[in-house]
Every structure is written in structure tokens, then in C-alpha cells.
Design a protein around this motif. Structure first.
Motif, PDB file in Angstrom:
ATOM      1  N   ALA A  33     -39.555  17.022  26.115  1.00  9.58           N
ATOM      2  CA  ALA A  33     -40.861  16.949  25.444  1.00  9.58           C
ATOM      3  C   ALA A  33     -41.470  18.353  25.363  1.00  9.58           C
ATOM      4  N   GLY A  51     -39.805  20.153  22.602  1.00  9.97           N
ATOM      5  CA  GLY A  51     -40.322  19.655  21.325  1.00  9.97           C
ATOM      6  C   GLY A  51     -41.690  20.235  21.018  1.00  9.97           C
ATOM      7  N   ALA A  52     -42.553  20.298  22.046  1.00  9.28           N
ATOM      8  CA  ALA A  52     -43.904  20.838  21.839  1.00  9.28           C
ATOM      9  C   ALA A  52     -43.845  22.318  21.448  1.00  9.28           C
ATOM     10  N   ASP A 112     -43.673  23.032  17.820  1.00  5.92           N
ATOM     11  CA  ASP A 112     -44.847  22.761  16.990  1.00  5.92           C
ATOM     12  C   ASP A 112     -46.050  23.618  17.366  1.00  5.92           C
ATOM     13  N   ALA A 170     -44.464  14.030  29.970  1.00  2.60           N
ATOM     14  CA  ALA A 170     -44.145  14.148  28.540  1.00  2.60           C
ATOM     15  C   ALA A 170     -45.376  13.806  27.699  1.00  2.60           C
ATOM     16  N   SER A 171     -46.086  12.757  28.109  1.00  2.00           N
ATOM     17  CA  SER A 171     -47.305  12.380  27.378  1.00  2.00           C
ATOM     18  C   SER A 171     -48.363  13.474  27.501  1.00  2.00           C
ATOM     19  N   GLN A 226     -47.500  16.280  25.183  1.00  2.00           N
ATOM     20  CA  GLN A 226     -47.776  15.949  23.782  1.00  2.00           C
ATOM     21  C   GLN A 226     -49.273  15.945  23.496  1.00  2.00           C
ATOM     22  N   LYS A 274     -50.771  19.455  23.583  1.00  2.00           N
ATOM     23  CA  LYS A 274     -50.331  20.238  22.417  1.00  2.00           C
ATOM     24  C   LYS A 274     -51.355  20.087  21.285  1.00  2.00           C
ATOM     25  N   ALA A 275     -51.795  18.833  21.086  1.00  2.00           N
ATOM     26  CA  ALA A 275     -52.766  18.575  20.010  1.00  2.00           C
ATOM     27  C   ALA A 275     -54.175  19.003  20.407  1.00  2.00           C
TER      28      ALA A 275
END
Lengths: 149, 223
Positions: A34, A37-38, A41, A105-106, A109, A112-113
Motif C-alpha cells: 500500500a 502504491g501511495a 500517486d 494500509a488504510s 491510503q 495520502k488523500a
């Protein structure tokens, strides 16, 4: 029958370390990917993602400590106690690491936002860690009741 | 066990989150090219499943009334390839919405009860629709509380409002069923289907902008 009991004793001795390691592997893998992945982005904050993804590694350390605490000559007298405490504490450590990985992981994510919620987003993972600490501490406490062999 | 789960975690974490409300979306956060680049992280069989679901549910591929039988057959074929109840439910839910909307349209063309027998669609709602052809909501109000409103908007020729109702319905349904799916294949499917809704809405705006642009050009030429 006696041989089986001795085998169970050895299983119990190594279980906290082995199961804790399995949990840490799975938890860190989910949180780690995760984090990767972050990174795809975002343009910053990479270090904090990797740091959070390493949180589930503590369970294997707890497992090692429990294993050393339980470590004693395996006899028919101590084998059931070693098995019970070792396997159950190992399972608790394993599941806490797996689910902590998902919490991490949450958190990755979400932060990140919304980077401003980073600290709060890690709280659920810390709560899960708390349960692992319970399992760890009480395994140490109760293991004092097992004779030294 | 670890492999696919961690792959999905990486994919989901690499995707920008959708807005909370569909109407907050001013611009698409990702283009299709960018989305496809992210989706390249999926395994081949997952990509195939996603493509099949998207192809079956894509707005542009909505069949005409004459093709309903073929569409139902295609849907059956798709469902037979899915080995995941969640994904089956996603497909069936959308196909039922389409069936109800097709029935509303068809009823306007052929309002008599006799002609209801010719109607074809997908799912268990079809028999109920045929039985209650002349009831405003086909007596589906308990399961599909939006049918009455959709029928009223359709009859009032409020096409934009109807479109918004249906898009929002899908958007909220996906949000609801997506709860509990965060780093798995189901979460990827939900993300892409919600992206399709955003894309659909954004395209509507593009079309509107284009019409406005043409109008302005015409006015300029007249002047």
C-alpha cells in the motif's frame, strides 16, 4: 503418547516466534505494498508511508521474547503448558499483525488523500498493537507458572 | 494468499480516492489512459473479469429493446464465468435497473396489458413487471423505491433529472456495497464502476459545453 506430548511442547516453544513472524510477514507485506502504491500517486511523504508499513514487525519481536521466556528443557511435565501458552500467544500475535497491516494500509491510503489526518489515521493500528501487547505481557506473566523443567 | 492481496493493496493505494458525492466531482481525477496504467498491476485473469463486467455494464453498450433477449443471454454467459457472489450481485443489480428502465420506456410505447407479454428483460423482476404492467411502479416500490420517481421524471420528459437519479442511485449503491472491501478485487471493481459513473457524468458536461460552444460560434457568425 509421551512422544506426542513432547512434540507438542516443542511446537509450543517455537510457536510464538513462528506465528508472530508469519503475521508480521503478511501485515508488513500488505502495508508495504500500500505504501508503494501511495508513492505512485504522491510527490512527498514517502518516509512516513514506509515507517507506518513497518508497524506490524513488532509482533515477531514479541514472539521472540515469549519464546526465550518459555525456553527450558521440554519434559512431560512442562510440555502442555508450553503448548498452550506458546500456540495461543502465537496465534494472537499472528492475527494482530495481519490486521494491523490492513489498518496501516488504510492509514496510508487515507493520509495520502488528506495528509493532515496522518496522526489520527494511525490510531487504529496502535489500538491493534495494544492487543498484541496484552497477549505478549500476559504470556510472560503466566509462563512463570510453568516449572523450569 | 499474500500475493494477490498485497497486489490489490498496492493498486488501491495508488488510485486517487473518489469524491464523497458524485456532484462534487468537477473533473475526472483520472483519465482512462491513466486508470488503465494503474490497472495494469492486476493479474491477467482479474483484468479479463474486470473487462467482461465493464463491457456488460457499460452505458454505451446498453442494448435496445429489440436486443433485450441477446443482452439477457450475454449476461447469463458472464454470470456463469464469475465465481464470486459479490460480483454476481453487482452485475445482477445493474441489469435489473436497466430492465426496469427499459420497461418504463417500453410501456410508454405499448401501454396495453396485451403488449406487456412481449417485454423482455433480465432477472426475477420481469414476471412482476409483466403482471403489474399498468401500475405506476410495477409494485416494485418496496425493493426499488426509486421506480415511481423515475417513472414520473420519464413521463415529464425530465431527462437530465432522470439521468442524475439513475447515476446517483448507482453511485450510492456502489458506496454501500463497497463497505468492508478495502484492499481486495471487489474494491477494484467498485472503484472502476464508480469511475465509469464519473466519466459518464463528466462526458455529459462535455457534450453540454460543446453544444454551448457551437451556439456561441453560430451567434458570432450571424453577427
Amino acid at each position: 503418547m509421551n512422544d506426542f506430548l513432547l512434540i507438542f511442547g516443542w511446537v509450543g516453544l517455537y510457536a510464538p516466534m513462528a506465528l508472530g513472524a508469519v503475521g508480521s510477514i503478511m501485515g508488513c507485506a500488505v502495508a508495504g505494498q500500500a505504501a508503494i502504491g501511495a508513492m505512485l500517486d504522491t510527490d512527498s511523504g514517502y518516509g512516513r508511508y514506509v515507517g507506518v508499513s513497518a508497524m506490524p514487525s513488532s509482533q515477531v519481536i514479541y514472539g521472540i521474547v515469549v519464546m526465550f521466556t518459555l525456553n527450558r528443557p521440554v519434559t512431560l511435565e512442562v510440555a502442555p503448558g508450553l503448548f498452550g501458552i506458546g500456540v495461543l500467544s502465537g496465534l494472537a500475535l499472528m492475527f494482530s499483525a495481519i490486521y494491523q497491516g490492513q489498518c496501516c494500509a488504510s492509514a496510508i491510503q487515507a493520509s495520502k488523500a488528506k495528509p493532515e489526518i496522518f496522526g489520527l489515521s494511525v490510531a487504529p493500528a496502535a489500538i491493534v498493537e495494544g492487543f498484541a501487547v496484552f497477549a505478549f505481557i500476559f504470556a510472560l506473566v503466566i509462563s512463570t507458572n510453568i516449572p523450569q523443567g | 494468499m499474500i500475493g494477490p492481496q498485497t497486489d490489490y493493496a498496492m493498486l488501491i493505494a495508488s488510485l486517487p480516492p473518489h469524491a464523497l458525492s458524485l456532484w462534487d466531482v468537477q473533473n475526472k481525477s483520472l483519465s482512462r489512459v491513466q486508470l488503465d496504467r494503474h490497472l495494469s498491476l492486476l493479474r491477467d485473469e482479474d483484468k479479463q473479469t474486470l473487462n467482461n463486467i465493464e463491457a456488460a455494464l457499460h452505458w454505451a453498450k446498453m442494448p435496445s429493446i429489440k436486443q433485450a433477449q441477446l443482452a439477457a443471454k450475454n449476461a447469463d454467459q458472464l454470470l456463469s464465468t464469475l465465481d464470486n457472489y459479490f460480483l454476481e450481485d453487482v452485475v445482477i443489480w445493474r441489469l435489473q435497473i436497466r430492465t426496469i428502465m427499459a420497461a418504463i420506456r417500453y410501456r410508454k410505447l405499448k401501454p396495453s396489458l396485451k403488449e406487456a407479454a412481449e417485454f423482455q428483460g433480465y432477472g426475477e423482476v420481469v414476471s412482476r413487471i409483466k403482471k403489474n404492467w399498468q401500475t405506476e411502479d410495477f409494485t416494485l416500490n418496496n425493493r426499488f423505491p426509486w421506480v415511481k420517481e423515475a417513472n414520473q421524471l420519464f413521463n415529464a420528459n425530465e431527462t437530465v433529472a432522470l439521468e442524475k437519479l439513475l447515476l446517483n442511485l448507482s453511485w450510492q449503491h456502489y458506496e454501500k456495497i463497497g463497505q468492508g472491501h478495502y484492499f481486495d478485487f471487489e474494491a477494484v471493481i467498485i472503484y472502476v464502476l464508480r469511475w465509469d459513473i464519473i466519466n459518464r457524468w463528466a462526458k455529459n458536461d462535455e457534450q453540454k459545453a460543446m453544444q454551448q460552444f457551437e451556439l456561441l460560434v453560430e451567434q458570432a457568425l450571424i453577427i
